[in-house]
Write an enzyme that holds these catalytic residues in place. Structure first.
Site, short mmCIF file in Angstrom:
data_model
loop_
_atom_site.label_atom_id
_atom_site.label_comp_id
_atom_site.label_asym_id
_atom_site.label_seq_id
_atom_site.Cartn_x
_atom_site.Cartn_y
_atom_site.Cartn_z
N ASP A 1 0.85 -1.32 -0.12
CA ASP A 1 0.05 -0.03 -0.04
C ASP A 1 0.86 1.32 -0.02
O ASP A 1 2.04 1.06 0.42
CB ASP A 1 -0.68 0.03 1.24
CG ASP A 1 -2.16 -0.74 1.30
OD1 ASP A 1 -2.40 -1.03 0.31
OD2 ASP A 1 -2.68 -0.56 2.44
N LYS B 1 -3.43 3.83 -3.17
CA LYS B 1 -4.44 4.45 -3.93
C LYS B 1 -3.88 6.10 -3.89
O LYS B 1 -4.56 7.06 -4.05
CB LYS B 1 -5.63 4.75 -3.01
CG LYS B 1 -6.33 3.21 -2.82
CD LYS B 1 -7.64 3.06 -3.22
CE LYS B 1 -8.32 1.91 -2.48
NZ LYS B 1 -8.01 0.73 -3.23
N MET C 1 -8.29 9.27 8.32
CA MET C 1 -8.60 9.62 6.99
C MET C 1 -9.55 11.14 7.24
O MET C 1 -10.53 11.12 6.52
CB MET C 1 -9.42 8.63 6.35
CG MET C 1 -8.78 7.54 5.83
SD MET C 1 -9.66 6.33 5.05
CE MET C 1 -10.10 4.99 6.25
N1 SAH Z 1 -4.93 0.10 8.38
C1 SAH Z 1 -4.39 1.61 8.43
C2 SAH Z 1 -5.35 2.73 8.31
C3 SAH Z 1 -5.69 2.81 6.85
S1 SAH Z 1 -6.71 3.92 6.79
C4 SAH Z 1 -3.96 1.43 10.25
O1 SAH Z 1 -4.47 0.29 10.68
O2 SAH Z 1 -3.35 2.33 10.63
C5 SAH Z 1 -5.56 5.53 6.26
C6 SAH Z 1 -5.71 6.49 7.31
O3 SAH Z 1 -4.77 5.79 8.40
C7 SAH Z 1 -5.02 7.57 7.19
O4 SAH Z 1 -5.85 8.48 6.38
C8 SAH Z 1 -4.78 8.07 8.52
O5 SAH Z 1 -5.78 8.84 9.23
C9 SAH Z 1 -4.27 6.83 9.34
N2 SAH Z 1 -2.81 6.60 9.21
C10 SAH Z 1 -1.96 5.63 8.97
N3 SAH Z 1 -0.74 5.73 9.20
C11 SAH Z 1 -0.44 7.22 9.37
C12 SAH Z 1 0.65 7.69 10.16
N4 SAH Z 1 1.81 7.21 10.09
N5 SAH Z 1 0.16 8.98 10.65
C13 SAH Z 1 -0.73 9.32 10.80
N6 SAH Z 1 -1.92 8.86 10.43
C14 SAH Z 1 -1.87 7.68 9.80
#
Ligand code: SAH
Length: 278
Positions: free
Chosen positions: A48, A70, A185
């Site tokens: 991803d 994406k 998000m």
């Molecule tokens: N599966 C992922 C989430 C995917 S949705 C998880 O468990 O973390 C994507 C969202 O995750 C982003 O829009 C943001 O809100 C959050 N996100 C993922 N990695 C991040 C990071 N390093 N710092 C801040 N937000 C993060």
């Protein structure tokens, strides 16, 4: 005992299998041993946009890398195409690692991909990862729960099916019942989200943090309030991915920003006076 000794006692990836694994929020130190093992054994890694470069750099040169994100200016694949690609690789007898940011089952469509594998009779394993809403908060120095302030926490996504806010959220119930709310998000929707909470009775001066690029070298944390978050976030020009955290636990950061302390911030052990609910 070395790390290699530990990896040896863990299960091996078999040909024709898909491992659906979480890579955590970005810092390679937050990878699980099982994910690390899959990274060593996989023939193909389908990853991803949220999997950090530091983590991809750990892969051997011989591994086939396929981007299925994406974002990043590259053409994006439809979810169905990603799932189908996993099936095709597995049917060709490959060891397939589907590597996702954070945890594969938290706002990551891991469930959809796994269902497709089931439908296609592909054996799979799910390897959890540290989700951004937990690991990211720890790196921001914000406790998700604290006995002093909250016994409930809620995770939600700011992104619904049609691109707007999710329609299945009862904002009023949420505003009343959950002292701490973590929104995934959310960067493009800070104003709309804050409005919902204000309209449903949360105080304008309630603490909010926006955590951008959590656990990465360029992590940024903006501390603001419900009333000023939308404006501040534009001014600070924060980069995605980012989380919004609403709740007075954000104030505990004054004492717990351990990353800040490494660069000279003085932490205070005193609890802020404004913690609510007590
Ligand atoms: N599966 C992922 C989430 C995917 S949705 C998880 O468990 O973390 C994507 C969202 O995750 C982003 O829009 C943001 O809100 C959050 N996100 C993922 N990695 C991040 C990071 N390093 N710092 C801040 N937000 C993060």
């Amino acid at each position: 005992m070395t790390v290699e000794d530990v990896l040896k006692i863990l299960p091996d990836m078999d040909p024709g299998w898909v491992w659906l694994a979480g890579a955590g929020p970005g810092d390679p130190g937050l990878l699980s041993l099982l994910t690390l093992k899959a990274m060593q054994q996989a023939d193909i890694v389908v990853y991803d946009a949220l999997v950090s470069q530091d983590i991809l750099n750990l892969l051997d040169g011989g591994v086939r890398l396929e981007f299925a994100g994406k974002r990043g200016g590259r053409p994006s694949l439809k979810q169905a195409d990603i799932s189908e690609r996993l099936v095709v690789h597995a049917q060709a007898g490959k060891k397939v690692l589907r590597l996702k940011g954070g945890d594969p089952f938290v706002f990551g469509r891991g469930g959809e991909e796994a269902r497709y594998l089931v439908k296609s009779n592909i054996p799979f394993r799910v390897v959890p990862g540290i989700t951004a809403g937990i690991g990211g908060l720890a790196y921001a120095g914000i406790p998700l729960t604290d006995r002093y302030s909250n016994s409930v926490v809620t995770f939600l996504t700011g992104y619904g099916e049609d691109g707007g806010l999710s329609r299945d959220i009862d904002w009023n119930a949420l505003a009343k019942s959950s002292p701490v709310i973590v929104v995934y998000m959310a960067l493009g929707r800070v104003e709309a989200i804050c409005q919902k909470f204000l309209q449903n009775g949360r105080r304008p001066d309630e603490a909010v943090a926006i955590v951008s690029k959590a656990t990465l070298a360029d992590q940024q944390v903006l501390e603001t309030t419900l009333a000023t978050a939308a404006e501040d976030v534009v001014r600070a020009d924060l980069a995605a991915p980012a989380l919004i955290i609403l709740g007075q636990n954000v104030k505990l950061r004054a004492g717990l920003d351990w990353l800040g302390a490494m660069t000279g911030k003085i932490l205070t052990a005193k609890l802020p006076e404004t913690l609510p609910h007590k």
